[in-house]
Design a protein around this motif. Sequence first.
Motif, PDB file in Angstrom:
ATOM      1  N   GLY A  18      31.699  44.821 -45.249  1.00 33.44           N
ATOM      2  CA  GLY A  18      31.312  43.507 -45.752  1.00 33.44           C
ATOM      3  C   GLY A  18      32.494  42.875 -46.458  1.00 33.44           C
ATOM      4  O   GLY A  18      33.641  43.205 -46.179  1.00 33.44           O
TER       5      GLY A  18
ATOM      6  N   ASP B 247      40.671  39.718 -44.088  1.00 36.90           N
ATOM      7  CA  ASP B 247      41.032  40.843 -44.970  1.00 36.90           C
ATOM      8  C   ASP B 247      40.848  42.177 -44.268  1.00 36.90           C
ATOM      9  O   ASP B 247      41.495  43.158 -44.609  1.00 36.90           O
ATOM     10  CB  ASP B 247      40.089  40.892 -46.186  1.00 36.90           C
ATOM     11  CG  ASP B 247      40.339  39.758 -47.167  1.00 36.90           C
ATOM     12  OD1 ASP B 247      41.423  39.151 -47.095  1.00 36.90           O
ATOM     13  OD2 ASP B 247      39.446  39.494 -47.998  1.00 36.90           O
TER      14      ASP B 247
ATOM     15  N   ALA C 193      25.041  30.685 -46.153  1.00 40.79           N
ATOM     16  CA  ALA C 193      24.526  32.056 -46.116  1.00 40.79           C
ATOM     17  C   ALA C 193      25.241  32.874 -47.182  1.00 40.79           C
ATOM     18  O   ALA C 193      26.463  33.006 -47.155  1.00 40.79           O
ATOM     19  CB  ALA C 193      24.784  32.658 -44.740  1.00 40.79           C
TER      20      ALA C 193
ATOM     21  N   PRO D 156      30.818  44.347 -50.152  1.00 39.49           N
ATOM     22  CA  PRO D 156      29.429  43.941 -50.348  1.00 39.49           C
ATOM     23  C   PRO D 156      28.944  43.024 -49.218  1.00 39.49           C
ATOM     24  O   PRO D 156      29.740  42.324 -48.609  1.00 39.49           O
ATOM     25  CB  PRO D 156      29.446  43.189 -51.674  1.00 39.49           C
ATOM     26  CG  PRO D 156      30.868  42.827 -51.921  1.00 39.49           C
ATOM     27  CD  PRO D 156      31.710  43.808 -51.191  1.00 39.49           C
TER      28      PRO D 156
ATOM     29  N   VAL E 160      26.955  37.735 -51.884  1.00 35.54           N
ATOM     30  CA  VAL E 160      27.598  37.345 -53.140  1.00 35.54           C
ATOM     31  C   VAL E 160      26.822  38.035 -54.264  1.00 35.54           C
ATOM     32  O   VAL E 160      26.019  37.425 -54.960  1.00 35.54           O
ATOM     33  CB  VAL E 160      27.615  35.806 -53.286  1.00 35.54           C
ATOM     34  CG1 VAL E 160      28.324  35.383 -54.566  1.00 35.54           C
ATOM     35  CG2 VAL E 160      28.325  35.171 -52.094  1.00 35.54           C
ATOM     36  N   PHE E 161      27.075  39.333 -54.404  1.00 40.66           N
ATOM     37  CA  PHE E 161      26.247  40.184 -55.274  1.00 40.66           C
ATOM     38  C   PHE E 161      26.492  39.910 -56.748  1.00 40.66           C
ATOM     39  O   PHE E 161      25.746  40.377 -57.597  1.00 40.66           O
ATOM     40  CB  PHE E 161      26.496  41.665 -54.954  1.00 40.66           C
ATOM     41  CG  PHE E 161      27.800  42.165 -55.497  1.00 40.66           C
ATOM     42  CD1 PHE E 161      28.999  41.737 -54.964  1.00 40.66           C
ATOM     43  CD2 PHE E 161      27.828  43.056 -56.570  1.00 40.66           C
ATOM     44  CE1 PHE E 161      30.210  42.171 -55.473  1.00 40.66           C
ATOM     45  CE2 PHE E 161      29.036  43.507 -57.086  1.00 40.66           C
ATOM     46  CZ  PHE E 161      30.223  43.055 -56.539  1.00 40.66           C
ATOM     47  N   GLU E 162      27.563  39.154 -57.056  1.00 42.85           N
ATOM     48  CA  GLU E 162      27.826  38.809 -58.455  1.00 42.85           C
ATOM     49  C   GLU E 162      26.689  37.930 -58.996  1.00 42.85           C
ATOM     50  O   GLU E 162      26.476  37.853 -60.203  1.00 42.85           O
ATOM     51  CB  GLU E 162      29.143  38.027 -58.590  1.00 42.85           C
ATOM     52  CG  GLU E 162      30.393  38.820 -58.202  1.00 42.85           C
ATOM     53  CD  GLU E 162      30.788  38.642 -56.728  1.00 42.85           C
ATOM     54  OE1 GLU E 162      29.910  38.287 -55.903  1.00 42.85           O
ATOM     55  OE2 GLU E 162      31.956  38.888 -56.406  1.00 42.85           O
TER      56      GLU E 162
ATOM     57  N   GLY F  48      35.047  52.755 -50.570  1.00 41.83           N
ATOM     58  CA  GLY F  48      36.293  52.214 -51.114  1.00 41.83           C
ATOM     59  C   GLY F  48      36.090  50.736 -51.367  1.00 41.83           C
ATOM     60  O   GLY F  48      35.159  50.132 -50.833  1.00 41.83           O
TER      61      GLY F  48
HETATM   62  P1  ADP Z   1      35.685  45.137 -51.845  1.00 35.42           P
HETATM   63  O1  ADP Z   1      36.329  44.818 -53.188  1.00 35.42           O
HETATM   64  O2  ADP Z   1      34.514  46.060 -51.991  1.00 35.42           O
HETATM   65  O3  ADP Z   1      36.687  45.570 -50.827  1.00 35.42           O
HETATM   66  P2  ADP Z   1      35.894  42.395 -50.975  1.00 35.42           P
HETATM   67  O4  ADP Z   1      36.835  42.101 -52.107  1.00 35.42           O
HETATM   68  O5  ADP Z   1      36.419  42.401 -49.612  1.00 35.42           O
HETATM   69  O6  ADP Z   1      35.087  43.758 -51.286  1.00 35.42           O
HETATM   70  O7  ADP Z   1      34.736  41.299 -50.965  1.00 35.42           O
HETATM   71  C1  ADP Z   1      33.948  41.051 -52.098  1.00 35.42           C
HETATM   72  C2  ADP Z   1      33.608  39.599 -52.229  1.00 35.42           C
HETATM   73  O8  ADP Z   1      32.974  39.118 -51.062  1.00 35.42           O
HETATM   74  C3  ADP Z   1      32.643  39.384 -53.360  1.00 35.42           C
HETATM   75  O9  ADP Z   1      33.261  38.600 -54.360  1.00 35.42           O
HETATM   76  C4  ADP Z   1      31.467  38.651 -52.713  1.00 35.42           C
HETATM   77  O10 ADP Z   1      30.963  37.624 -53.519  1.00 35.42           O
HETATM   78  C5  ADP Z   1      32.096  38.096 -51.460  1.00 35.42           C
HETATM   79  N1  ADP Z   1      31.079  37.807 -50.435  1.00 35.42           N
HETATM   80  C6  ADP Z   1      30.215  38.668 -49.876  1.00 35.42           C
HETATM   81  N2  ADP Z   1      29.371  38.016 -49.039  1.00 35.42           N
HETATM   82  C7  ADP Z   1      29.725  36.716 -49.074  1.00 35.42           C
HETATM   83  C8  ADP Z   1      29.213  35.535 -48.432  1.00 35.42           C
HETATM   84  N3  ADP Z   1      28.178  35.580 -47.598  1.00 35.42           N
HETATM   85  N4  ADP Z   1      29.819  34.356 -48.716  1.00 35.42           N
HETATM   86  C9  ADP Z   1      30.849  34.307 -49.577  1.00 35.42           C
HETATM   87  N5  ADP Z   1      31.373  35.377 -50.207  1.00 35.42           N
HETATM   88  C10 ADP Z   1      30.812  36.566 -49.958  1.00 35.42           C
END
Ligand code: ADP
Length: 399
Positions: free
Chosen positions: A195, A201, A293, A319, A322-324, A349
């Motif tokens: 996710g 990325d 979304a 994630p 937008v789990f924040e 990770g």
């Molecule tokens: P990690 O740190 O676990 O590798 P990332 O940094 O790649 O994860 O991504 C985390 C971010 O992705 C979070 O800030 C989350 O809000 C954002 N995110 C997840 N789903 C969505 C979405 N549908 N739209 C916008 N941002 C998203």
Amino acid sequence: MRKKQLTDVEVTNQRVLVRVDFNVPKDRDGYITDDTRIRATLPTINHLRQKKARTILLSHLGRPGGQIVESLRLGSVARRLEELLDAPVHYIEDSDWASVRTRLASVKPGEVALLENIRFHPGEARNDAEMARILASLGDIFVNDAFGVSHRAHASNVGVARLLPSVAGLLLTHEVSMISRAIDDPERPFVALIGGAKVSDKIGVLKNLLFLADVVLVGGGMANTFLLSQGHSMGLSLVEEDKLEEARAILEQALELGRHLVLPEDLVVAAEFSPAAARQTVPVDAVPDDWSALDIGEKTVATFVAHIAGARTVVWNGPVGVFEMELFAEGTEAMAVAVAKCPGTTIVGGGDSIAALEKLGLTEGITHISTGGGASLEFLEGKELPGIAALDDAESQGG
Ligand code: ADP
Ligand code: MG
């Protein structure tokens, strides 16, 4: 890992330079809010103390950009380390090398010193040869225990390693063996859950996981780009128009390889990007024009959970929403619970995925939580990490 290990070298009385990753989160008052990274290096440090080595720790904290930044000093880290070791630590706040050298001369066998934030030196991040030479002159042996920076080629992990006998520390070895075990010879089914915000990325890791995993579950912002590439209108959702071709290519590749790449079937959409937004769950082909979304829907949650529950190996990074914001955290929380419950080997990770697990108190249920987000991603991509490549090769067994 065919690299020389800490346990392969004689360290008694030696000056042992250890690159650690004490890049810990702190609150506004400078209080360390999570000391996991410090605790994770204790096996290496205690091994060196027991063997009566003179341990000299090198770490960065934040991004001072090659100059002294008072708020990024390692003083509070040194104090926390003293508590954890229950022993004094020589904290050397000087950044001029002559003083550092003088202060290090008083470190006795069995004692531990911590140098000031290594990124206060402009030579660190550009892997400057002179800086590497100075660091190498401070020690007899180099140990890399900073998995989290292994994807960078800096003076304190790559430059210095080329100038001294160099071995992998216990944490580095553990991290690499846990992740390698999952990807080299995984118990199947192997399910990857990816996710995060953007496809760009994680394109490399996605491609590599297609070869390794039986099922790849894609959620979060990056799923939007895939859905758009299939012709679904995504309203105001985060999408990467310039990655549509790449997304289509990945979907095709999955078909060719006979892998199951699973995209969301329903989404939680919001009228605005706000914690109090109006929200509704819609099928992926019915995202309203002015909505975005921000999470996966219930049906998708159920499908993903079923795959995870039946897995023998799970790799999770990123994630699925937008789990924040509490309103859009349900999907990610359900993923965290499912991964923690999965009886197979589970590897997580990525800073945000780990934060989601920590918030729910679920970290105990995970086989391995990687301390290195970027490094673990590049490792999963199948890349050689410069910080590991620079270490001495293990002598071949027999032959
Ligand atoms: P990690 O740190 O676990 O590798 P990332 O940094 O790649 O994860 O991504 C985390 C971010 O992705 C979070 O800030 C989350 O809000 C954002 N995110 C997840 N789903 C969505 C979405 N549908 N739209 C916008 N941002 C998203
Ligand atoms: Mg992140």
